[in-house]
Design a protein around this motif. Structure first.
Motif, mmCIF file in Angstrom:
data_model
loop_
_atom_site.group_PDB
_atom_site.id
_atom_site.type_symbol
_atom_site.label_atom_id
_atom_site.label_comp_id
_atom_site.label_asym_id
_atom_site.label_seq_id
_atom_site.Cartn_x
_atom_site.Cartn_y
_atom_site.Cartn_z
ATOM 1 N N GLU A 190 0.837 -1.213 0.000
ATOM 2 C CA GLU A 190 0.000 0.000 0.000
ATOM 3 C C GLU A 190 0.865 1.254 0.000
ATOM 4 O O GLU A 190 0.584 2.223 -0.722
ATOM 5 N N LEU A 191 1.928 1.256 0.822
ATOM 6 C CA LEU A 191 2.797 2.428 0.873
ATOM 7 C C LEU A 191 3.529 2.643 -0.447
ATOM 8 O O LEU A 191 3.706 3.791 -0.886
ATOM 9 N N LYS A 192 3.914 1.549 -1.117
ATOM 10 C CA LYS A 192 4.547 1.683 -2.432
ATOM 11 C C LYS A 192 3.572 2.286 -3.432
ATOM 12 O O LYS A 192 3.944 3.153 -4.240
ATOM 13 N N ASN A 193 2.320 1.834 -3.388
ATOM 14 C CA ASN A 193 1.298 2.387 -4.292
ATOM 15 C C ASN A 193 1.079 3.876 -4.025
ATOM 16 O O ASN A 193 0.972 4.675 -4.961
ATOM 17 N N GLN A 194 0.986 4.245 -2.757
ATOM 18 C CA GLN A 194 0.802 5.659 -2.419
ATOM 19 C C GLN A 194 1.992 6.479 -2.899
ATOM 20 O O GLN A 194 1.822 7.584 -3.439
ATOM 21 N N LEU A 195 3.203 5.945 -2.725
ATOM 22 C CA LEU A 195 4.399 6.651 -3.183
ATOM 23 C C LEU A 195 4.357 6.850 -4.694
ATOM 24 O O LEU A 195 4.663 7.945 -5.201
ATOM 25 N N GLU A 196 3.949 5.821 -5.412
ATOM 26 C CA GLU A 196 3.896 5.910 -6.874
ATOM 27 C C GLU A 196 2.861 6.949 -7.318
ATOM 28 O O GLU A 196 3.128 7.746 -8.221
ATOM 29 N N THR A 197 1.692 6.971 -6.679
ATOM 30 C CA THR A 197 0.677 7.963 -7.059
ATOM 31 C C THR A 197 1.174 9.377 -6.758
ATOM 32 O O THR A 197 0.974 10.290 -7.562
ATOM 33 N N LYS A 198 1.814 9.561 -5.634
ATOM 34 C CA LYS A 198 2.331 10.901 -5.312
ATOM 35 C C LYS A 198 3.454 11.295 -6.264
ATOM 36 O O LYS A 198 3.574 12.462 -6.637
ATOM 37 N N ARG A 199 4.258 10.330 -6.679
ATOM 38 C CA ARG A 199 5.312 10.614 -7.646
ATOM 39 C C ARG A 199 4.689 11.063 -8.969
ATOM 40 O O ARG A 199 5.164 12.021 -9.595
ATOM 41 N N GLN A 200 3.639 10.388 -9.404
ATOM 42 C CA GLN A 200 2.949 10.756 -10.645
ATOM 43 C C GLN A 200 2.377 12.169 -10.539
ATOM 44 O O GLN A 200 2.489 12.961 -11.473
ATOM 45 N N LYS A 201 1.761 12.473 -9.377
ATOM 46 C CA LYS A 201 1.211 13.821 -9.191
ATOM 47 C C LYS A 201 2.326 14.863 -9.224
ATOM 48 O O LYS A 201 2.163 15.935 -9.813
ATOM 49 N N ALA A 202 3.477 14.548 -8.625
ATOM 50 C CA ALA A 202 4.601 15.486 -8.622
ATOM 51 C C ALA A 202 5.101 15.708 -10.045
ATOM 52 O O ALA A 202 5.407 16.850 -10.438
ATOM 53 N N GLU A 255 3.306 15.407 -12.811
ATOM 54 C CA GLU A 255 2.270 16.216 -13.490
ATOM 55 C C GLU A 255 2.403 17.677 -13.105
ATOM 56 O O GLU A 255 2.319 18.570 -13.967
ATOM 57 N N CYS A 256 2.595 17.950 -11.814
ATOM 58 C CA CYS A 256 2.736 19.338 -11.355
ATOM 59 C C CYS A 256 3.967 19.981 -11.979
ATOM 60 O O CYS A 256 3.926 21.141 -12.428
ATOM 61 N N ARG A 257 5.061 19.268 -12.069
ATOM 62 C CA ARG A 257 6.286 19.798 -12.650
ATOM 63 C C ARG A 257 6.063 20.112 -14.132
ATOM 64 O O ARG A 257 6.431 21.191 -14.622
ATOM 65 N N ASP A 258 5.441 19.160 -14.857
ATOM 66 C CA ASP A 258 5.187 19.380 -16.281
ATOM 67 C C ASP A 258 4.265 20.572 -16.508
ATOM 68 O O ASP A 258 4.505 21.393 -17.400
ATOM 69 N N SER A 259 3.199 20.672 -15.704
ATOM 70 C CA SER A 259 2.269 21.793 -15.897
ATOM 71 C C SER A 259 2.952 23.122 -15.565
ATOM 72 O O SER A 259 2.709 24.145 -16.226
ATOM 73 N N PHE A 260 3.817 23.143 -14.555
ATOM 74 C CA PHE A 260 4.539 24.365 -14.212
ATOM 75 C C PHE A 260 5.488 24.764 -15.346
ATOM 76 O O PHE A 260 5.575 25.954 -15.706
#
Length: 157
Positions: free
Chosen positions: A124-136, A138-143
């Motif tokens: 579960e923690l690995k999955n949460q880390l992966e989702t947060k990495r994806q969001k990070a 996305e945020c970097r690309d949009s910025f």
């Protein structure tokens, strides 16, 4: 006394010296008598103290003996309680074996459950880390896209 030329002159001086010596002698005798009077009192005091200390020592010895007897009794009682346990302690009975086996089985089950739970939590923690990495990402690309747009508008302005 014998060294004087005139008998009377030296005799008179000798009497005075004798009188002085006898006066000093009386003083010394009185002091000795006082010391002798004090000695019996001092000896009596010391004897009384010695007797008191002997009595105190005797009471302490009696108390010590009584305490030693109590210790011996207590140890005898403790040994009588421990004796049955020691006899059965060496023998591995069927009942003890079953109890130990059951405890080992229970502990192994708990260990397996804990390992499974830890593996699930890790996943579960690995999955949460992966989702947060994806969001990070996305945020970097949009910025970066936003910066490019600001730069394009700056060129046209």
């Amino acid at each position: 006394r014998s060294g004087g030329a005139g008998g009377e002159g030296s005799q008179g001086e000798g009497d005075e010296e004798d009188a002085e010596m006898s006066g000093e002698g009386e003083d010394m005798l009185e002091e000795e008598e006082e010391e002798e009077d004090e000695r019996p009192n001092r000896l009596q005091e010391l004897q009384e103290k010695y007797d008191q200390l002997l009595e105190l020592n005797e009471r302490a010895l009696q108390h010590n003996v009584a305490l030693q007897r109590r210790v011996i009794q207590r140890r005898a009682q403790d040994k009588s309680y421990e004796a049955p346990d020691k006899q059965s302690e060496g023998k591995v009975t069927e009942h003890k074996y079953q109890n130990v086996l059951h405890n080992v089985h229970t502990v192994r089950l708990q260990l397996r459950l804990q390992q499974v739970k830890a593996a699930r939590m890790s996943e579960e923690l690995k999955n949460q880390l992966e989702t947060k990495r994806q969001k990070a990402i996305e945020c970097r690309d949009s910025f970066q896209e936003f910066k490019r747009q600001v730069a394009r508008h700056a060129e046209y302005a």
